[in-house]
Design an enzyme around this catalytic site. Structure first.
Site, short mmCIF file in Angstrom:
data_model
loop_
_atom_site.label_atom_id
_atom_site.label_comp_id
_atom_site.label_asym_id
_atom_site.label_seq_id
_atom_site.Cartn_x
_atom_site.Cartn_y
_atom_site.Cartn_z
N HIS A 13 0.86 -1.20 0.00
CA HIS A 13 0.00 0.00 0.00
C HIS A 13 0.89 1.23 0.00
O HIS A 13 1.59 1.51 0.97
CB HIS A 13 -0.91 0.03 1.23
N HIS A 15 1.59 5.42 -1.89
CA HIS A 15 1.23 6.56 -2.76
C HIS A 15 2.50 7.13 -3.38
O HIS A 15 3.36 7.66 -2.67
CB HIS A 15 0.53 7.65 -1.95
N PHE A 16 2.60 7.03 -4.71
CA PHE A 16 3.76 7.59 -5.41
C PHE A 16 3.52 9.02 -5.87
O PHE A 16 4.46 9.72 -6.21
CB PHE A 16 4.09 6.76 -6.66
N ARG A 17 2.23 9.42 -5.99
CA ARG A 17 1.86 10.68 -6.67
C ARG A 17 2.27 10.57 -8.15
O ARG A 17 2.36 9.47 -8.68
CB ARG A 17 2.47 11.93 -6.01
N ASN A 41 -5.11 7.36 -6.15
CA ASN A 41 -5.78 8.63 -5.82
C ASN A 41 -5.00 9.84 -6.32
O ASN A 41 -4.65 10.73 -5.57
CB ASN A 41 -6.06 8.73 -4.30
N LYS A 98 -9.34 -0.14 -5.68
CA LYS A 98 -9.37 0.51 -4.37
C LYS A 98 -10.72 1.18 -4.14
O LYS A 98 -11.19 1.95 -4.98
CB LYS A 98 -8.26 1.57 -4.31
N HIS A 135 -10.38 1.31 1.90
CA HIS A 135 -10.14 2.31 2.95
C HIS A 135 -11.38 2.24 3.85
O HIS A 135 -12.44 2.73 3.49
CB HIS A 135 -9.97 3.71 2.36
N HIS A 173 -4.48 -0.41 5.85
CA HIS A 173 -3.98 0.41 6.98
C HIS A 173 -4.92 0.39 8.20
O HIS A 173 -5.44 1.40 8.61
CB HIS A 173 -3.68 1.85 6.55
N LEU A 218 -4.53 9.40 7.80
CA LEU A 218 -5.87 8.79 7.89
C LEU A 218 -5.77 7.33 7.53
O LEU A 218 -5.05 6.99 6.58
CB LEU A 218 -6.84 9.52 6.96
N ASP A 246 1.67 2.73 3.41
CA ASP A 246 0.85 3.92 3.20
C ASP A 246 1.73 5.17 3.13
O ASP A 246 1.28 6.25 3.52
CB ASP A 246 -0.23 4.06 4.28
N HIS A 250 3.54 14.60 1.16
CA HIS A 250 2.96 15.94 0.99
C HIS A 250 4.08 16.93 1.29
O HIS A 250 4.84 16.74 2.25
CB HIS A 250 1.82 16.19 2.00
N ALA A 262 -3.34 14.98 5.28
CA ALA A 262 -3.12 13.70 5.96
C ALA A 262 -2.14 12.85 5.15
O ALA A 262 -2.30 12.73 3.93
CB ALA A 262 -4.43 12.95 6.10
C1 NCD Z 1 -3.26 9.25 1.90
C2 NCD Z 1 -2.80 10.27 0.86
O1 NCD Z 1 -2.19 11.29 1.24
O2 NCD Z 1 -3.00 10.06 -0.34
N1 NCD Z 1 -3.24 9.88 3.17
C3 NCD Z 1 -3.21 9.25 4.38
O3 NCD Z 1 -3.31 9.93 5.39
N2 NCD Z 1 -3.05 7.96 4.46
C4 NCD Z 1 -4.58 8.71 1.54
C5 NCD Z 1 -4.96 7.48 2.28
O4 NCD Z 1 -4.34 6.42 2.14
O5 NCD Z 1 -5.92 7.53 3.03
ZN ZN Z 2 -3.08 5.17 1.51
#
Ligand code: NCD
Ligand code: ZN
Length: 346
Positions: A13, A15-17, A41, A98, A135, A173, A218, A246, A250, A262
């Site tokens: 799990h 997030h690469f953006r 996302n 997802k 989620h 998560h 989150l 996760d 940011h 988050a």
């Molecule tokens: C994630 C994100 O920033 O894309 N943020 C987080 O707090 N985990 C989104 C997610 O996995 O809920």
């Molecule tokens: Zn996530």
């Protein structure tokens, strides 16, 4: 010097953006993990096979020279997702889908409002053998943020799992004792990922002595009894629970903000953070199963063939990393000392 060698792990799990950010995030994860489940996302979200495969190409282009890192792609379910989208995604090599309840988290405004309307899509996923990644938080404004996971289990997750006994479900998560218990008692088709922050921290680490925006993610950190339950479940070596960082980058100014984002960016220290937890628990022998075996076993994929070595050697997580455009970002656990270090990257 003490050291431990593990089969090469994967991150289930992440997030690469996108775009420039990939030059930061892809090498950070490829440092240690051979594969990762890539969250969809983006803005706008990845909602079909074509978008997922184009995103995959951008990730592959950001790999360090010589890296064999393999991104495993996901689709973002919306109210418009159809069974045909699932069939096409499966055929194109998309790994999973997802489910974000609308408004639950970062970039989830486009997500699903009435989950039962998606049952034909879940049916198609069950048939295709495509895992559903969830989620698990309700988003009703009157439900307390600390109760959102628990209530999601009762009102949404339990009915989904009952209606689709052949659907592989990953409860992503997890943060509560109730989630750990639900997954433990569910059938073999239900598993969960656990992040380093939910094993290392509880809500005191977010709120005592001033708000700590870099510990805000989150689902939000819960009270220490929940942290304890998660620690117990990983220490037990139960194969239904496996690694998913996760890691969610940011920029600093978006975290240190009157309306802070988050997400914790943990990729540069991910395996070391988990090693810290397993060492604290006296179960370093259980780390390999959690990090390298149970995830691929659940997804029906081969385990990796390589190894990584962690050495017992203190080091400090950097205070800052700079994004490719120079924007500063604060990594998770910034400035703190860890006792295990990855010896050599892949
Ligand atoms: C994630 C994100 O920033 O894309 N943020 C987080 O707090 N985990 C989104 C997610 O996995 O809920
Ligand atoms: Zn996530």
């Amino acid at each position: 010097m003490q050291s431990i060698t593990l089969r090469t792990p994967d991150d289930w799990h992440l997030h690469f953006r996108d775009d420039d950010m990939l030059a930061e995030t892809v090498p950070a994860t490829a440092r240690c993990f051979a594969r990762a489940i890539v969250m969809p996302n983006l803005v706008p979200p990845v909602v079909n096979a074509e978008q997922a495969m184009a995103y995959r190409q951008r990730i592959l282009a950001a790999r360090p020279v010589g890296s064999q890192f393999e991104p495993l792609m996901t689709l973002y379910l919306t109210n418009q997702t159809s069974p045909q989208d699932i069939a096409q995604a499966k055929a194109a090599g998309v790994t999973a889908c997802k489910l974000y309840p609308a408004g639950a988290t970062t970039n989830s405004d486009a997500a699903v409002t009435g989950i039962s309307a998606l049952y034909p899509v879940f049916e198609a996923m069950q048939k295709a053998g495509m895992p559903l990644l969830i989620h698990g938080e309700v988003t009703d404004s009157h439900i307390d943020i600390f109760d959102r996971e628990k209530i999601f289990i009762e009102t949404q997750l339990q009915p989904i799992v009952e209606a689709f006994p052949g659907l592989s479900v990953v409860f992503e998560h997890i943060t509560t004792a109730e989630a750990a218990q639900f997954v433990t008692q569910a059938g073999a088709n239900v598993a969960a990922t656990i992040t380093p922050q939910h094993l290392l921290l509880n809500r005191n680490d977010l709120l005592v002595g001033g708000v700590k925006p870099h510990n805000y993610c989150l689902p939000v950190l819960k009270r220490n009894t929940h942290q304890q339950a998660l620690r117990e479940v990983v220490a037990s070596g139960n194969p239904k629970f496996f690694l998913g960082t996760d890691s969610a980058p940011h920029a600093r100014h978006k975290k240190e903000n009157a309306c802070g984002c988050a997400g914790c960016y943990s990729a540069w220290s991910a395996i070391e953070l988990y090693a810290e937890v397993f060492d604290q628990l006296g179960v370093l022998d259980k780390l390999e199963g959690f990090a390298s075996h149970y995830g691929p076993d659940f997804y029906g994929l081969e385990r990796n063939t390589g190894t990584i070595t962690l050495v017992k050697s203190s080091w400090q997580v950097p205070e800052l990393v700079a994004l490719p455009d120079g924007t500063p970002m604060v990594p998770f656990f910034a400035g703190q000392t860890l006792n295990w270090k990855l010896e050599a990257s892949l």
